[in-house]
Design a protein around this motif. Structure first.
Motif, mmCIF file in Angstrom:
data_model
loop_
_atom_site.group_PDB
_atom_site.id
_atom_site.type_symbol
_atom_site.label_atom_id
_atom_site.label_comp_id
_atom_site.label_asym_id
_atom_site.label_seq_id
_atom_site.Cartn_x
_atom_site.Cartn_y
_atom_site.Cartn_z
ATOM 1 N N PHE A 1 0.862 -1.429 0.231
ATOM 2 C CA PHE A 1 0.068 -0.428 0.334
ATOM 3 C C PHE A 1 1.213 1.414 -0.034
ATOM 4 O O PHE A 1 0.431 1.958 -0.781
ATOM 5 C CB PHE A 1 -1.169 0.056 1.216
ATOM 6 N N ALA A 2 1.394 1.406 0.603
ATOM 7 C CA ALA A 2 2.712 2.142 0.759
ATOM 8 C C ALA A 2 3.620 2.634 -0.548
ATOM 9 O O ALA A 2 3.444 3.667 -0.992
ATOM 10 C CB ALA A 2 3.763 2.133 2.085
ATOM 11 N N VAL A 3 3.754 1.506 -1.329
ATOM 12 C CA VAL A 3 4.062 2.463 -1.909
ATOM 13 C C VAL A 3 3.399 2.457 -3.784
ATOM 14 O O VAL A 3 3.827 2.936 -4.561
ATOM 15 C CB VAL A 3 5.294 0.597 -2.868
ATOM 16 N N ALA A 4 2.312 1.609 -3.727
ATOM 17 C CA ALA A 4 1.391 2.078 -4.164
ATOM 18 C C ALA A 4 0.788 3.567 -4.373
ATOM 19 O O ALA A 4 -0.041 4.165 -4.558
ATOM 20 C CB ALA A 4 -0.372 1.335 -4.077
ATOM 21 N N GLY A 5 0.244 3.863 -3.153
ATOM 22 C CA GLY A 5 0.357 5.478 -2.197
ATOM 23 C C GLY A 5 1.610 6.404 -3.144
ATOM 24 O O GLY A 5 1.146 7.559 -3.838
ATOM 25 N N ALA A 6 2.890 5.811 -3.031
ATOM 26 C CA ALA A 6 3.433 6.514 -3.468
ATOM 27 C C ALA A 6 3.711 6.573 -4.841
ATOM 28 O O ALA A 6 4.259 7.917 -5.333
ATOM 29 C CB ALA A 6 4.909 5.598 -3.171
ATOM 30 N N ARG A 7 3.521 6.030 -5.527
ATOM 31 C CA ARG A 7 3.185 5.828 -7.220
ATOM 32 C C ARG A 7 2.417 6.442 -7.804
ATOM 33 O O ARG A 7 2.324 6.936 -8.441
ATOM 34 C CB ARG A 7 3.193 4.355 -7.822
ATOM 35 N N MET A 8 0.858 6.125 -6.826
ATOM 36 C CA MET A 8 -0.652 6.434 -7.615
ATOM 37 C C MET A 8 -0.862 8.417 -6.634
ATOM 38 O O MET A 8 -1.420 9.230 -6.855
ATOM 39 C CB MET A 8 -1.541 5.679 -6.718
ATOM 40 N N GLY A 9 -0.402 7.977 -5.841
ATOM 41 C CA GLY A 9 -0.833 9.098 -4.575
ATOM 42 C C GLY A 9 -2.131 9.037 -3.394
ATOM 43 O O GLY A 9 -2.445 8.182 -3.990
ATOM 44 N N SER A 10 -2.319 9.131 -2.822
ATOM 45 C CA SER A 10 -2.726 8.397 -1.440
ATOM 46 C C SER A 10 -4.067 8.473 -1.887
ATOM 47 O O SER A 10 -5.204 7.954 -1.456
ATOM 48 C CB SER A 10 -2.423 9.113 -0.262
ATOM 49 N N GLU A 11 -4.724 10.337 -2.598
ATOM 50 C CA GLU A 11 -6.165 10.340 -3.110
ATOM 51 C C GLU A 11 -6.643 9.379 -4.354
ATOM 52 O O GLU A 11 -7.903 9.281 -3.886
ATOM 53 C CB GLU A 11 -6.027 11.131 -4.065
ATOM 54 N N ALA A 12 -5.467 8.894 -5.153
ATOM 55 C CA ALA A 12 -6.221 7.946 -5.969
ATOM 56 C C ALA A 12 -6.088 6.313 -5.464
ATOM 57 O O ALA A 12 -7.131 5.581 -6.203
ATOM 58 C CB ALA A 12 -5.371 7.795 -7.100
ATOM 59 N N VAL A 13 -5.239 6.165 -4.840
ATOM 60 C CA VAL A 13 -6.046 4.672 -3.744
ATOM 61 C C VAL A 13 -6.881 5.497 -2.757
ATOM 62 O O VAL A 13 -7.531 3.963 -3.421
ATOM 63 C CB VAL A 13 -4.381 4.415 -2.539
ATOM 64 N N SER A 14 -7.133 5.822 -2.412
ATOM 65 C CA SER A 14 -8.374 5.955 -1.522
ATOM 66 C C SER A 14 -9.597 5.924 -2.567
ATOM 67 O O SER A 14 -10.643 5.071 -2.135
ATOM 68 C CB SER A 14 -8.429 7.234 -1.303
ATOM 69 N N GLU A 15 -10.040 6.306 -3.826
ATOM 70 C CA GLU A 15 -10.944 6.329 -4.906
ATOM 71 C C GLU A 15 -10.961 5.156 -5.499
ATOM 72 O O GLU A 15 -12.127 5.299 -5.377
ATOM 73 C CB GLU A 15 -10.562 7.422 -6.053
ATOM 74 N N ALA A 16 -9.757 4.716 -5.440
ATOM 75 C CA ALA A 16 -9.636 3.226 -5.793
ATOM 76 C C ALA A 16 -10.657 2.421 -5.305
ATOM 77 O O ALA A 16 -11.341 1.492 -5.236
ATOM 78 C CB ALA A 16 -8.165 2.547 -6.337
ATOM 79 N N LEU A 17 -10.244 2.797 -3.316
ATOM 80 C CA LEU A 17 -11.015 1.576 -2.774
ATOM 81 C C LEU A 17 -12.213 1.853 -2.015
ATOM 82 O O LEU A 17 -12.268 1.756 -1.021
ATOM 83 C CB LEU A 17 -9.338 1.423 -1.282
ATOM 84 N N LEU A 18 -12.572 3.214 -2.764
ATOM 85 C CA LEU A 18 -14.097 3.413 -2.307
ATOM 86 C C LEU A 18 -15.662 2.708 -1.998
ATOM 87 O O LEU A 18 -15.618 2.266 -1.248
ATOM 88 C CB LEU A 18 -14.292 4.881 -3.453
ATOM 89 N N TYR A 19 -15.162 1.934 -3.099
ATOM 90 C CA TYR A 19 -16.581 0.787 -3.293
ATOM 91 C C TYR A 19 -15.657 -0.772 -3.100
ATOM 92 O O TYR A 19 -14.854 -1.085 -3.412
ATOM 93 C CB TYR A 19 -17.341 1.021 -4.090
#
Length: 210
Positions: A65-83
């Motif tokens: 998750f930390a690597v994904a957040g660094a590459r995509m941005g925390s907002e993009a990770v949160s949006e992807a996991l919204l549902y």
């Protein structure tokens, strides 16, 4: 220790029967306690195994998750996991362990863990791996909840049984033995007194006949 009972043969017989029952109950409770402790230790070991496995998997998932957040941005990770990808379902029940009704929790969700709650166009592989890791952890987390609840309930019952065993061993059984000793001594004293009186009466009768 003061003994307050009516020192009769009937009371002596009744106390002896109570003592036999208490000794038998003490042995059964000790056997029950020992078996519960044995099973408790099995659950404790399973709890330790599950915790170590879950903590290792969580550490890996959090790293992804930390690597994904660094590459995509925390907002993009949160949006992807919204549902959520799917609904998690469990089946609950009970089972009896040494007269203790402990809960059973069984994961009955879909076996397909490949469902992801987002498209792949704007997400990284690390996020996919983290989500799949957490999905695989769900059955283990449910089992851990069942095992820990079982451990807690068995620990409570072991403590209650231990108190009963101690009460029988150190209070009730010694008191009944003391009561039996007291009644036996009183009955023997009464018999000696009666014998002495009979001898005196006999002596008096012999003296009157002379």
């Amino acid at each position: 220790m003061a003994v307050r009972v009516n020192p009769t043969r009937m009371e002596l017989t009744r106390t002896k029967k109570r003592l036999q029952t208490a000794v038998r109950g003490h042995k059964l409770l000790k056997d029950k306690r020992d078996e519960m402790v044995r099973r408790f230790m099995l659950f404790v070991r399973r709890d330790k195994e599950l915790r170590e496995q879950i903590e290792a998997s969580l550490s890996t998932a959090m790293g992804r998750f930390a690597v994904a957040g660094a590459r995509m941005g925390s907002e993009a990770v949160s949006e992807a996991l919204l549902y959520p990808a799917r609904e998690a379902k469990v089946k609950t029940g009970q089972r009896n362990i040494m007269s203790v009704n402990v809960p059973t929790i069984e994961y009955v969700g879909a076996e397909d863990t490949a469902d992801l709650p987002y498209g792949f166009a704007f997400t990284s592989g690390e996020l996919d791996g983290a989500v799949l890791d957490l999905a695989a952890l769900l059955p283990l987390l449910i089992e851990l909840a069942e095992v820990e609840k079982t451990c807690n309930m068995l620990a409570d019952e072991i403590e209650k049984t231990r108190r009963r065993v101690n009460a029988l061993e150190h209070v009730m059984i010694p008191e009944m033995k003391e009561t039996i000793r007291f009644i036996t001594m009183k009955l023997e004293d009464n018999e000696r007194g009666n014998l002495t009186r009979l001898m005196k009466v006999k002596e008096m009768m012999v003296a009157d006949q002379q």
